[in-house]
Design a protein around this motif. Structure first.
Motif, short mmCIF file in Angstrom:
data_model
loop_
_atom_site.label_atom_id
_atom_site.label_comp_id
_atom_site.label_asym_id
_atom_site.label_seq_id
_atom_site.Cartn_x
_atom_site.Cartn_y
_atom_site.Cartn_z
N ALA A 1 0.61 -1.11 0.03
CA ALA A 1 0.00 0.03 0.07
C ALA A 1 0.75 1.15 -0.01
CB ALA A 1 -0.78 -0.17 1.39
N GLY A 2 2.04 1.10 0.79
CA GLY A 2 2.89 2.35 0.89
C GLY A 2 3.48 2.65 -0.48
N MET A 3 4.10 1.61 -1.06
CA MET A 3 4.64 1.59 -2.49
C MET A 3 3.84 2.10 -3.39
SD MET A 3 8.02 1.30 -1.86
CE MET A 3 8.35 1.07 -3.74
N SER A 4 2.60 1.55 -3.21
CA SER A 4 1.45 1.99 -4.48
C SER A 4 1.23 3.61 -4.17
CB SER A 4 0.26 1.05 -4.03
OG SER A 4 -0.74 1.55 -5.10
N SER A 5 1.23 3.98 -2.94
CA SER A 5 0.85 5.45 -2.65
C SER A 5 1.82 6.16 -3.09
CB SER A 5 0.44 5.39 -1.29
OG SER A 5 -0.68 4.78 -0.89
N LEU A 6 3.34 5.88 -2.87
CA LEU A 6 4.23 6.55 -3.55
C LEU A 6 4.27 6.52 -5.21
CD1 LEU A 6 7.38 5.63 -1.19
CD2 LEU A 6 6.28 7.73 -1.43
N GLY A 7 3.80 5.46 -5.56
CA GLY A 7 3.77 5.42 -7.17
C GLY A 7 2.66 6.45 -7.41
N THR B 1 6.91 14.80 5.35
CA THR B 1 7.44 13.69 5.16
C THR B 1 7.73 12.99 4.02
OG1 THR B 1 6.62 13.08 7.49
CG2 THR B 1 7.50 11.34 6.14
N VAL B 2 6.68 13.14 2.97
CA VAL B 2 6.97 12.62 1.74
C VAL B 2 8.10 13.40 1.00
CG1 VAL B 2 5.82 12.36 -0.62
CG2 VAL B 2 4.49 11.70 1.54
N SER B 3 8.23 14.88 1.28
CA SER B 3 9.24 15.57 0.65
C SER B 3 10.56 14.82 0.62
CB SER B 3 9.15 17.09 1.18
OG SER B 3 9.78 17.26 2.42
N GLN B 4 10.74 14.21 1.89
CA GLN B 4 12.24 13.68 2.13
C GLN B 4 12.30 12.63 1.30
OE1 GLN B 4 14.01 15.03 4.80
NE2 GLN B 4 12.44 16.59 4.72
N PHE B 5 11.20 12.04 0.76
CA PHE B 5 11.46 10.92 -0.52
C PHE B 5 12.06 11.48 -1.58
CE2 PHE B 5 9.67 8.77 -4.05
CZ PHE B 5 10.50 7.46 -4.22
N PHE B 6 11.55 12.62 -1.96
CA PHE B 6 11.79 13.24 -3.26
C PHE B 6 13.33 14.12 -3.12
CE2 PHE B 6 7.34 12.90 -4.00
CZ PHE B 6 7.44 12.26 -5.17
N GLN C 1 18.89 6.26 5.48
CA GLN C 1 17.62 6.56 4.61
C GLN C 1 16.64 5.80 4.51
OE1 GLN C 1 17.12 9.91 3.52
NE2 GLN C 1 19.13 10.50 4.43
N TRP C 2 16.69 4.52 5.15
CA TRP C 2 15.60 3.54 5.23
C TRP C 2 14.51 4.04 6.00
CZ3 TRP C 2 14.74 -0.62 2.68
CH2 TRP C 2 13.71 -1.59 3.28
N ASN C 3 14.80 4.66 7.15
CA ASN C 3 13.59 5.16 7.68
C ASN C 3 12.96 6.17 7.20
OD1 ASN C 3 15.90 7.11 7.90
ND2 ASN C 3 15.38 7.78 10.06
N THR C 4 13.69 6.92 6.26
CA THR C 4 13.07 7.92 5.34
C THR C 4 12.05 7.33 4.52
OG1 THR C 4 14.73 9.47 5.41
CG2 THR C 4 13.32 9.79 3.69
N LEU C 5 12.74 6.28 3.96
CA LEU C 5 11.55 5.66 2.94
C LEU C 5 10.43 5.10 3.72
CD1 LEU C 5 11.10 4.32 0.29
CD2 LEU C 5 12.46 2.34 1.05
N GLN C 6 10.52 4.19 4.78
CA GLN C 6 9.40 3.80 5.66
C GLN C 6 8.47 4.76 5.99
OE1 GLN C 6 9.37 0.43 6.17
NE2 GLN C 6 10.94 0.44 4.81
N SER C 7 9.02 5.91 6.61
CA SER C 7 8.18 7.13 7.10
C SER C 7 7.35 7.64 5.88
CB SER C 7 9.03 8.27 7.49
OG SER C 7 9.71 7.79 8.86
N SER C 8 7.99 7.75 4.61
CA SER C 8 7.41 8.34 3.54
C SER C 8 6.66 7.56 2.95
CB SER C 8 8.58 8.45 2.19
OG SER C 8 9.59 9.53 2.63
N MET C 9 6.61 6.06 3.06
CA MET C 9 5.56 5.23 2.58
C MET C 9 4.29 5.51 3.49
SD MET C 9 7.96 1.97 1.71
CE MET C 9 6.74 0.52 1.95
N VAL C 10 4.54 5.44 4.81
CA VAL C 10 3.42 5.49 5.59
C VAL C 10 2.85 6.80 5.32
CG1 VAL C 10 2.70 5.81 8.27
CG2 VAL C 10 4.34 3.86 7.46
N ALA C 11 3.60 7.80 5.21
CA ALA C 11 2.96 9.25 5.00
C ALA C 11 2.22 9.27 3.69
CB ALA C 11 3.93 10.28 4.95
N ALA C 12 2.84 8.54 2.65
CA ALA C 12 2.21 8.32 1.28
C ALA C 12 0.90 7.78 1.32
CB ALA C 12 3.04 7.78 0.27
#
Length: 602
Positions: free
Chosen positions: A15-21, A143-148, A313-324
């Motif tokens: 769900a998180g990866m799909s939302s990021l997508g 939080t998602v901004s950290q992904f980009f 950055q793993w926590n950034t990805l995880q947080s971004s997935m949850v936020a996304a």
């Protein structure tokens, strides 16, 4: 239980990866900037990988020889400095460019999210805490901004750096490089071992932070009730419990992250020791030059730097997935009420204001109707009173007329046209509503009267205020119409806020006016002032008043009496009193007040 948790984790991850997508299309306008960042990353990584090799060349060719070449050392040194400068410049440019692109993407996402929330029907807000929506628009987008920015840069730069370092090591000595490759499965094993814990820790932290924000927003909005009923201690304890829960989640998240990073740090130091041992033996046996050993040591250190950065950055990805995922859940909710594809074109000035409810049934929960088979007609220019006990359905009627909700059955028409056929923007220009709880926004008094519409001039604002009797009160404010209002208009009295809302109605000039107990919070002097202003406002305008005080609607053209979701009576005051039904009982209960003062705004 153990078999279900991994499945749940996989579902959340998908769900998180799909939302990021789903958020990636927002980056499309800035693709060229991301492409330029990629070019700059290649330049920066190349400069970093070249540095150990240049030192190796200097050691093996110009220093560790029978005849040291000082000129060669100087040349290598100058080249080294040039490479460093180029790398620093590329790193600076890539960071600035990526931050600019990333923040533009997040601005677009935040605007899209806010606009999407604005388009939702009232049922959407009935089932969602305001604090959670604030978290979605502010914290989650940040939080998602950290992904980009951080994660994207780390993924490209560090992955490319690892590849370049591996290639450089094999170019130096394939045998020692193969020994170093033993580290790769160990790295994967550590990553897999910590991945599930990290993801669950980040999800828990975000959820508990959202709970804190929701509780805070709810309590700040209801601070008067909390104080008047002396609930400060109880709410403080509840807030402390939420904060403690969030603190524990944060500590666990940090502890897990530290263990993860320290494991890589230990592994990196062990790898350096292994290279010194293996490479040192090779140097002593004259299989490789000393400069090559130095380069290998530096490459091993560089090898773990990008890996450690990526794990950071793993926590950034995880947080971004949850936020996304949380943002995606909001964006996935389609507005319940949308304009029909063939909406009618209307000029609000030509609307007469005839309203008809035809067999309307409605419930906030469809299986629990609060209005049942409602039928009535309001002719243009009439003044209509709507009365009934609390929960009888009075405000629901107005919510349906303004199309905040859709009825489960029946239809509502304005001038013979179903309100579903009107564009919502046109319908809301036709119908104006004034509630007891006035919404005041940050801005000047004039801004709040015109509701920030540039087409309403200052002259019209002043004229509207004069009509409702607000001009005198506004001019007494420190800066008159330019006085800044803050915190829901806390620097105004309740009467002043209500007068501004009436002036707003005059400025916006709707053909149908709804007053939802709009004068209940005014003192008698201010109410008389407002009623005189409303006499002019209601002229040639269909006016509907939802009233608890029957004195407000005694001289209405027609009074609608609701009881338990049904329209049980209608008629003039005299007709209803003579009928000796529910209205007559309400009139008797209102006592002297109903017979001593006529406050009809006509």
């Amino acid at each position: 239980m153990s078999t279900m948790e991994p499945s749940a984790d996989r579902q959340r991850r998908k769900a998180g990866m799909s939302s990021l997508g789903r958020l990636l299309p927002y980056a499309k306008p800035y693709v060229w900037q991301f492409a330029l960042v990629l070019v700059l990353v290649v330049i920066f990584n190349a400069s970093t990988v070249m540095q150990p090799y240049l030192v190796k060349v200097a050691i093996d060719s110009d220093i560790s020889t029978k005849h040291p070449n000082y000129h060669g050392v100087l040349v290598i040194a100058l080249i080294y400095v040039g490479v460093v400068i180029i790398g620093v410049a590329a790193n600076f440019a890539q960071t600035v460019l990526l931050q600019n692109a990333g923040q533009n993407v997040i601005r677009t996402i935040r605007l899209a999210l806010f606009s999407h929330i604005e388009r939702q029907a009232m049922r959407f807000f009935d089932t969602r805490a305001v604090g959670r929506l604030v978290t979605n628009v502010s914290n989650d987008t940040e939080t998602v901004s950290q992904f980009f920015t951080n994660f994207f840069l780390s993924l490209i730069r560090d992955a490319l750096s690892i590849i370049m370092i591996i290639v450089a090591m094999f170019e130096l000595n394939g045998r020692i490089a193969l020994y170093c490759m033993v580290l790769i499965p160990i790295i994967f094993a550590i990553s897999i071992g910590f991945r599930g814990q990290l993801r669950r820790a980040y999800q828990t932290t975000r959820t508990r932070l959202s709970n804190v924000n929701a509780f805070l927003a709810e309590n700040l909005a209801g601070m008067r009730i909390i104080q008047i009923f002396h609930q400060e201690e109880r709410q403080s304890r509840a807030f402390e419990e939420l904060n403690e829960s969030h603190r524990q989640a944060n500590v666990y998240e940090y502890r897990t992250s530290v263990w993860f990073n320290r494991a890589f740090e230990v592994l990196g130091n062990v790898a350096v020791a292994a290279v010194v041992w293996i490479g040192g033996g090779a140097v002593l046996k004259h299989w490789i030059a000393f400069g090559t050993l130095y380069a290998f040591i530096r490459y091993i250190q560089q090898f773990f730097q990008p890996i450690n950065a990526m794990t950071q950055q793993w926590n950034t990805l995880q947080s971004s997935m949850v936020a996304a995922d949380r943002i995606g859940q909001v964006l996935a909710v389609q507005p319940e009420i949308v304009d029909a594809p063939d909406t009618v074109t209307v000029d609000p000035a030509n609307i007469r204001g005839r309203i008809e409810f035809h067999h309307v049934t409605f419930g906030y929960q469809p299986e629990q109707p609060v209005l049942k088979d409602i039928n009535f007609v309001i002719e243009p220019g009439q003044f209509i009173g709507v009365v009934g006990a609390t929960g009888a359905g009075k405000s629901s009627v107005m919510s349906l007329l303004t199309r905040f909700y859709e009825p489960q059955a029946g239809d509502i028409t304005v001038d013979g046209i179903s309100i579903r056929a009107y564009a919502q923007a046109d319908l809301h220009r036709i119908i104006g509503i004034v509630q007891q709880d006035v919404s005041v926004f940050t801005g000047t008094v004039a801004d709040n009267i015109r509701l920030f519409r540039e087409d309403i001039s200052d002259a019209k604002v002043h004229q509207a205020a004069e009509i409702v009797g607000a001009d005198v009160l506004i001019r007494r404010l420190p800066n008159g119409y330019a006085t800044q209002l803050y915190g829901k208009g806390s620097n105004l009295s309740a009467g002043e806020r209500q007068l501004i809302s009436f002036a707003r109605i005059v400025a916006l000039n709707p053909r149908i006016l709804i007053l939802d107990e709009a004068t209940a919070s005014l003192d008698s002097q201010t109410e008389e002032l407002v009623q005189r202003g409303l006499h002019a406002v209601a002229e040639d305008r269909t006016t509907i008043v939802i009233a608890h005080r029957l004195s407000t609607i005694r001289r209405a053209d027609n009074i609608l009496v609701f009881d338990k979701g049904r329209l049980v009576e209608q008629g003039t005051h005299a007709q209803l009193v003579a009928r000796a039904g529910l209205y007559a009982m309400l009139d008797a209960e209102s006592g002297v007040e109903a017979g001593t003062r006529d406050t009809r705004p006509l």
